[in-house]
Motif scaffolding. Structure first.
Motif, short mmCIF file in Angstrom:
data_model
loop_
_atom_site.label_atom_id
_atom_site.label_comp_id
_atom_site.label_asym_id
_atom_site.label_seq_id
_atom_site.Cartn_x
_atom_site.Cartn_y
_atom_site.Cartn_z
N PRO A 1 0.82 -1.22 0.00
CA PRO A 1 0.00 0.00 0.00
C PRO A 1 0.85 1.26 0.00
O PRO A 1 2.01 1.25 0.46
N PRO A 2 0.32 2.36 -0.52
CA PRO A 2 1.02 3.64 -0.37
C PRO A 2 1.02 4.07 1.09
O PRO A 2 0.16 3.62 1.87
N PRO A 3 1.97 4.89 1.50
CA PRO A 3 1.98 5.35 2.90
C PRO A 3 0.73 6.16 3.22
O PRO A 3 0.18 6.85 2.35
N SER A 4 0.26 6.03 4.46
CA SER A 4 -0.90 6.81 4.89
C SER A 4 -0.55 8.30 4.89
O SER A 4 0.62 8.68 5.00
N ALA A 5 -1.58 9.13 4.77
CA ALA A 5 -1.36 10.58 4.67
C ALA A 5 -1.90 11.29 5.91
O ALA A 5 -3.03 11.03 6.33
N PRO A 6 -1.10 12.18 6.49
CA PRO A 6 -1.57 12.90 7.68
C PRO A 6 -2.54 14.02 7.32
O PRO A 6 -2.47 14.61 6.24
N VAL A 7 -3.45 14.29 8.24
CA VAL A 7 -4.34 15.45 8.17
C VAL A 7 -4.08 16.29 9.41
O VAL A 7 -4.04 15.75 10.52
N SER A 8 -3.88 17.58 9.23
CA SER A 8 -3.51 18.44 10.35
C SER A 8 -4.36 19.71 10.37
O SER A 8 -4.78 20.22 9.32
N LEU A 9 -4.58 20.22 11.56
CA LEU A 9 -5.13 21.55 11.76
C LEU A 9 -3.96 22.45 12.16
O LEU A 9 -3.21 22.11 13.08
N VAL A 10 -3.79 23.55 11.48
CA VAL A 10 -2.67 24.44 11.76
C VAL A 10 -3.17 25.85 12.04
O VAL A 10 -4.22 26.26 11.54
N TYR A 11 -2.42 26.58 12.85
CA TYR A 11 -2.79 27.96 13.15
C TYR A 11 -1.52 28.75 13.47
O TYR A 11 -0.49 28.19 13.85
N PRO A 12 -1.56 30.07 13.29
CA PRO A 12 -0.36 30.89 13.48
C PRO A 12 0.12 30.89 14.92
O PRO A 12 -0.67 30.97 15.86
#
Length: 308
Positions: free
Chosen positions: A261-272
């Protein structure tokens, strides 16, 4: 306008690099914005902003005052939010990757607004990496590995990805049984907006992580066009499983190379980092984290913060 409101207006001007955009964000008339800053500079006895025909930048004194304002406003937000009767309120500006937002967040928005009726949400959909501070965003939902930056990131999920194509494509080019059997195959390509470079297919398992670059009749930069190219049978591609669940159930698409399988992909919430984290941003971050955890099994329940 009291001192705290003047500070809020000043920080918005510094972040937006524009009197007009700051006025639009805060709902204050443009003429009032100019007057407030002039009075602020007169009271402090220093020039805070350098104005040109195209942009507004803080002076050295302005930079120092900006940092002090952020600290003061943060303390005020914390103090007011400490009381149980204080309801998060106001406009919340969020930049999202549209596919993720529509699947994981938008179905639960009615419940979010029922719990926080005084919050207004302005959702900007984009697949490019915008400058959150320059564009006046409070936070962003981002997919994939994050580049180094001064943003604070909270990883909310790791999405399973699959290698797939249409049955018609595999009937024509053959069903690959290993990554060594890609001769004659094509891929639907996706290009990084930041560099324009074409992303290879990636495979885990086996002896090591391996990448494969195939000819791409079609290459795109957006996820919806990418998925359209896959459905048209233009090549092999790799996508998050949630994005094609209905296609897999109907047989419109099929997956291959399940043991690589392809590597899993991260999902992130970002803020300044240098933006005060208001109560409305805090409740949104916590709520979005819970929604991803509810709909997708995250790698860990730890939601500690780290550098993006």
């Amino acid at each position: 306008m009291d001192k705290l409101d003047a500070m809020r207006l000043f920080t918005r001007i510094v972040e937006r690099r524009s009197f007009t955009l700051a006025a639009n964000d805060t709902g204050v008339p443009r003429s009032t914005v100019t007057q407030v800053i002039r009075q602020l500079e007169e009271r402090l006895g220093v020039r805070l902003l350098q104005r040109t025909t195209r942009t507004v930048k803080p002076t050295l004194d302005g930079e120092a005052y900006y940092r002090r304002c952020l600290a003061i406003l943060d303390d005020v937000e914390d103090a007011e939010g400490a009381f149980s009767g204080a309801m998060p309120k106001g406009m919340l500006r969020v930049e999202v990757q549209g596919t993720l937002a529509r699947h994981f967040l938008m179905p639960a928005l009615p419940a979010f607004f029922a719990q926080h009726p005084e919050i207004e949400l302005s959702m900007s959909e984009s697949d490019r990496w915008v400058d959150l501070v320059q564009e006046g965003m409070d936070c962003a939902l981002r997919y994939g590995k994050l580049p180094d930056s001064d943003l604070i990131a909270r990883q909310v999920a790791m999405l399973e990805r699959v290698t797939c194509g249409t049955p018609e494509y595999f009937d024509k080019y053959g069903m690959p049984t290993d990554i060594s059997s890609f001769d004659g195959h094509r891929m639907v390509g996706i290009r990084l907006i930041s560099t324009g470079s074409l992303m290879p297919l990636e495979f885990t398992g086996g002896a090591a992580h391996e990448s494969v670059m195939l000819p791409a009749t079609l290459s795109v930069t957006g996820p919806e066009s990418y998925l359209a190219g896959i459905r048209l049978g233009l090549g092999i591609a790799q996508v998050p499983r949630f994005h094609i669940e209905e296609d897999l159930k109907s047989g419109r698409l099929v997956t291959v190379l399940h043991d690589r399988p392809p590597p899993s992909a991260p999902v992130s919430l970002v803020y300044p980092r240098n933006r005060q984290l208001s109560p409305r941003v805090r409740v949104f971050l916590d709520w979005a984290t819970q929604e991803f955890a509810r709909k997708n099994s995250p790698v860990t329940t730890d939601v500690s913060q780290h550098h993006a």
